[in-house]
Motif scaffolding. Structure first.
Motif, PDB file in Angstrom:
ATOM      1  N   GLY A  95       0.809  -1.002  -0.075  1.00 36.85           N
ATOM      2  CA  GLY A  95       0.031  -0.018   0.145  1.00 36.85           C
ATOM      3  C   GLY A  95       0.689   1.303   0.041  1.00 36.85           C
ATOM      4  O   GLY A  95       0.669   2.288  -0.767  1.00 36.85           O
ATOM      5  N   ILE A  96       1.839   1.225   0.873  1.00 39.37           N
ATOM      6  CA  ILE A  96       2.826   2.252   0.777  1.00 39.37           C
ATOM      7  C   ILE A  96       3.558   2.517  -0.267  1.00 39.37           C
ATOM      8  O   ILE A  96       3.535   3.598  -1.022  1.00 39.37           O
ATOM      9  CB  ILE A  96       3.764   2.324   1.860  1.00 39.37           C
ATOM     10  N   TRP A  97       3.984   1.635  -1.140  1.00 33.42           N
ATOM     11  CA  TRP A  97       4.574   1.469  -2.460  1.00 33.42           C
ATOM     12  C   TRP A  97       3.734   2.004  -3.324  1.00 33.42           C
ATOM     13  O   TRP A  97       4.348   3.171  -4.220  1.00 33.42           O
ATOM     14  CB  TRP A  97       4.899   0.053  -2.599  1.00 33.42           C
ATOM     15  N   LYS A  98       2.440   1.457  -3.407  1.00 34.90           N
ATOM     16  CA  LYS A  98       1.353   2.049  -4.630  1.00 34.90           C
ATOM     17  C   LYS A  98       1.074   3.501  -4.275  1.00 34.90           C
ATOM     18  O   LYS A  98       1.198   4.314  -5.307  1.00 34.90           O
ATOM     19  CB  LYS A  98       0.337   1.233  -4.552  1.00 34.90           C
ATOM     20  N   GLN A  99       1.217   3.985  -3.098  1.00 34.25           N
ATOM     21  CA  GLN A  99       1.065   5.551  -2.808  1.00 34.25           C
ATOM     22  C   GLN A  99       2.092   6.283  -3.126  1.00 34.25           C
ATOM     23  O   GLN A  99       1.913   7.408  -3.788  1.00 34.25           O
ATOM     24  CB  GLN A  99       0.514   5.570  -1.249  1.00 34.25           C
ATOM     25  N   LEU A 100       3.165   5.862  -2.775  1.00 36.24           N
ATOM     26  CA  LEU A 100       4.317   6.744  -3.292  1.00 36.24           C
ATOM     27  C   LEU A 100       4.571   6.375  -4.929  1.00 36.24           C
ATOM     28  O   LEU A 100       4.745   7.727  -5.383  1.00 36.24           O
ATOM     29  CB  LEU A 100       5.808   6.081  -2.821  1.00 36.24           C
ATOM     30  N   ILE A 101       4.147   5.596  -5.660  1.00 38.49           N
ATOM     31  CA  ILE A 101       4.080   5.524  -7.165  1.00 38.49           C
ATOM     32  C   ILE A 101       2.984   6.498  -7.621  1.00 38.49           C
ATOM     33  O   ILE A 101       3.318   7.414  -8.187  1.00 38.49           O
ATOM     34  CB  ILE A 101       4.025   4.359  -7.695  1.00 38.49           C
ATOM     35  N   GLU A 102       2.041   6.447  -7.061  1.00 34.26           N
ATOM     36  CA  GLU A 102       0.870   7.290  -7.387  1.00 34.26           C
ATOM     37  C   GLU A 102       1.193   8.708  -7.079  1.00 34.26           C
ATOM     38  O   GLU A 102       0.928   9.495  -7.975  1.00 34.26           O
ATOM     39  CB  GLU A 102      -0.301   7.079  -6.656  1.00 34.26           C
ATOM     40  N   MET A 103       1.932   8.925  -5.944  1.00 29.23           N
ATOM     41  CA  MET A 103       2.132  10.592  -5.833  1.00 29.23           C
ATOM     42  C   MET A 103       3.240  11.026  -6.563  1.00 29.23           C
ATOM     43  O   MET A 103       3.118  12.171  -7.196  1.00 29.23           O
ATOM     44  CB  MET A 103       2.555  10.609  -4.246  1.00 29.23           C
ATOM     45  N   HIS A 104       4.233  10.061  -6.961  1.00 24.58           N
ATOM     46  CA  HIS A 104       5.502  10.667  -7.590  1.00 24.58           C
ATOM     47  C   HIS A 104       5.489  10.491  -9.180  1.00 24.58           C
ATOM     48  O   HIS A 104       6.200  11.131  -9.895  1.00 24.58           O
ATOM     49  CB  HIS A 104       6.622  10.195  -6.873  1.00 24.58           C
ATOM     50  N   GLU A 105       4.518   9.387  -9.652  1.00 25.34           N
ATOM     51  CA  GLU A 105       4.804   9.073 -11.037  1.00 25.34           C
ATOM     52  C   GLU A 105       3.375   9.275 -11.634  1.00 25.34           C
ATOM     53  O   GLU A 105       3.082   9.488 -12.734  1.00 25.34           O
ATOM     54  CB  GLU A 105       4.868   7.672 -11.364  1.00 25.34           C
ATOM     55  N   GLY A 106       2.419   9.500 -10.692  1.00 27.43           N
ATOM     56  CA  GLY A 106       0.987   9.833 -11.221  1.00 27.43           C
ATOM     57  C   GLY A 106       0.186   8.833 -11.467  1.00 27.43           C
ATOM     58  O   GLY A 106       0.577   7.546 -11.337  1.00 27.43           O
ATOM     59  N   SER A 107      -1.057   8.883 -11.770  1.00 21.20           N
ATOM     60  CA  SER A 107      -1.888   7.772 -12.113  1.00 21.20           C
ATOM     61  C   SER A 107      -1.528   7.191 -13.186  1.00 21.20           C
ATOM     62  O   SER A 107      -0.973   7.547 -14.183  1.00 21.20           O
ATOM     63  CB  SER A 107      -3.560   8.271 -12.029  1.00 21.20           C
ATOM     64  N   SER A 108      -2.327   6.045 -13.650  1.00 24.01           N
ATOM     65  CA  SER A 108      -1.927   5.394 -14.934  1.00 24.01           C
ATOM     66  C   SER A 108      -2.364   6.332 -16.034  1.00 24.01           C
ATOM     67  O   SER A 108      -1.650   6.218 -17.160  1.00 24.01           O
ATOM     68  CB  SER A 108      -2.766   3.962 -15.185  1.00 24.01           C
ATOM     69  N   LYS A 109      -3.239   7.175 -15.904  1.00 21.71           N
ATOM     70  CA  LYS A 109      -3.585   7.973 -17.075  1.00 21.71           C
ATOM     71  C   LYS A 109      -2.312   9.281 -17.110  1.00 21.71           C
ATOM     72  O   LYS A 109      -2.034   9.607 -18.164  1.00 21.71           O
ATOM     73  CB  LYS A 109      -4.776   8.814 -16.886  1.00 21.71           C
ATOM     74  N   VAL A 110      -2.126   9.719 -16.045  1.00 22.43           N
ATOM     75  CA  VAL A 110      -0.879  10.556 -16.113  1.00 22.43           C
ATOM     76  C   VAL A 110       0.572   9.991 -16.530  1.00 22.43           C
ATOM     77  O   VAL A 110       1.154  10.541 -17.400  1.00 22.43           O
ATOM     78  CB  VAL A 110      -0.669  11.159 -14.829  1.00 22.43           C
ATOM     79  N   ARG A 111       0.543   8.626 -16.237  1.00 23.21           N
ATOM     80  CA  ARG A 111       1.608   7.927 -16.711  1.00 23.21           C
ATOM     81  C   ARG A 111       1.871   7.883 -18.171  1.00 23.21           C
ATOM     82  O   ARG A 111       2.861   7.873 -18.933  1.00 23.21           O
ATOM     83  CB  ARG A 111       2.084   6.632 -15.813  1.00 23.21           C
ATOM     84  N   GLU A 112       0.651   7.709 -18.753  1.00 23.39           N
ATOM     85  CA  GLU A 112       0.104   7.388 -20.136  1.00 23.39           C
ATOM     86  C   GLU A 112       0.612   8.552 -20.845  1.00 23.39           C
ATOM     87  O   GLU A 112       1.362   8.640 -22.039  1.00 23.39           O
ATOM     88  CB  GLU A 112      -1.110   6.918 -20.381  1.00 23.39           C
ATOM     89  N   GLN A 113       0.322   9.668 -20.236  1.00 23.89           N
ATOM     90  CA  GLN A 113       0.604  10.982 -20.957  1.00 23.89           C
ATOM     91  C   GLN A 113       2.019  11.281 -20.943  1.00 23.89           C
ATOM     92  O   GLN A 113       2.556  11.870 -22.085  1.00 23.89           O
ATOM     93  CB  GLN A 113      -0.167  12.188 -20.317  1.00 23.89           C
ATOM     94  N   LYS A 114       2.593  11.003 -19.812  1.00 22.12           N
ATOM     95  CA  LYS A 114       4.187  11.380 -19.687  1.00 22.12           C
ATOM     96  C   LYS A 114       4.838  10.327 -20.578  1.00 22.12           C
ATOM     97  O   LYS A 114       5.855  10.689 -21.553  1.00 22.12           O
ATOM     98  CB  LYS A 114       4.511  10.992 -18.402  1.00 22.12           C
ATOM     99  N   TYR A 115       4.329   9.189 -20.877  1.00 25.44           N
ATOM    100  CA  TYR A 115       4.875   8.334 -21.901  1.00 25.44           C
ATOM    101  C   TYR A 115       4.972   8.675 -23.316  1.00 25.44           C
ATOM    102  O   TYR A 115       5.931   8.719 -23.939  1.00 25.44           O
ATOM    103  CB  TYR A 115       4.250   6.805 -21.664  1.00 25.44           C
ATOM    104  N   HIS A 116       3.872   9.203 -23.847  1.00 29.22           N
ATOM    105  CA  HIS A 116       3.642   9.900 -24.937  1.00 29.22           C
ATOM    106  C   HIS A 116       4.365  11.165 -25.073  1.00 29.22           C
ATOM    107  O   HIS A 116       5.180  11.113 -26.293  1.00 29.22           O
ATOM    108  CB  HIS A 116       2.065  10.005 -25.291  1.00 29.22           C
ATOM    109  N   LEU A 117       4.577  11.956 -24.272  1.00 29.75           N
ATOM    110  CA  LEU A 117       5.579  12.971 -24.349  1.00 29.75           C
ATOM    111  C   LEU A 117       6.966  12.513 -24.473  1.00 29.75           C
ATOM    112  O   LEU A 117       7.862  12.865 -25.234  1.00 29.75           O
ATOM    113  CB  LEU A 117       5.560  13.911 -23.159  1.00 29.75           C
TER     114      LEU A 117
END
Length: 195
Positions: A95-117
């Motif tokens: 749970g901590i790991w997932k929360q840290l990823i969500e906070m610092h890499e963003g949600s899957s949608k945000v990560r997808e946008q970063k990926y395309h850029l």
């Protein structure tokens, strides 16, 4: 023999514990910390890393509880007070790991946008005039690491090798390409190609 000499020699010591302290995360350069922390947890025990990365479902065994406790303790030791305030109250390492990823890499949608850029940056990447191959690879590797850290669609070494070959000036490309006809670019390490 140390007993015979008395106080001149010291008794044999046990081997020092390996590992040391976990890498500290203060809210910057998450991708770097995440890779180091994953390696640190895996070095404690593969089960500790599993408790963090995947977690456990169903009825927890005593071992599951122990591995989660070790992983959670290491994560809490590794984060600053400011970061801790954002994960306080989460009782599983996963749970901590997932929360840290969500906070610092963003949600899957945000990560997808970063990926395309980042992917557009990768696709448009060019070798600079008079740039050495090693320098070009260092710049390209930063983009590749950022893309792969997002965990959307990883760029494998075969794709990197082909990209590097395409970026080389034509005279060098023709010579190297002829030499590599017999090599499997998917299996070759990038450093072999660049070197």
């Amino acid at each position: 023999p140390w007993l015979l000499i008395g106080s001149l020699a010291s008794p044999p010591r046990a081997m020092a514990k390996m590992g040391g302290s976990p890498p500290i995360f203060e809210g910057r350069n998450f991708a770097y910390w995440k890779a180091r922390m994953g390696a640190y947890l895996d070095a404690i025990a593969p089960e500790v890393w599993h408790a963090t990365k995947v977690g456990f479902t169903g009825d927890l065994t005593a071992d599951h509880v122990k591995w989660n406790a070790k992983a959670r303790n290491a994560l809490i030791e590794a984060i600053s007070e400011d970061v801790f305030a954002r994960v306080d109250g989460i009782d599983t390492a996963h749970g901590i790991w997932k929360q840290l990823i969500e906070m610092h890499e963003g949600s899957s949608k945000v990560r997808e946008q970063k990926y395309h850029l980042l992917r557009a940056k990768y696709d448009e990447f060019k070798m600079l005039p008079n740039e050495l191959c090693n320098d070009m690879y260092s710049r390209l590797n930063v983009i590749v690491k950022d893309i792969n850290a997002l965990d959307v669609a990883k760029i494998d070494r075969g794709a990197i090798n082909r990209k590097i070959l395409m970026l080389l000036p034509k005279p060098k490309y023709n010579i190297i390409n002829a030499m590599l006809q017999k090599e499997d670019l998917d299996m070759m390490e990038v450093v072999e190609l660049v070197g």
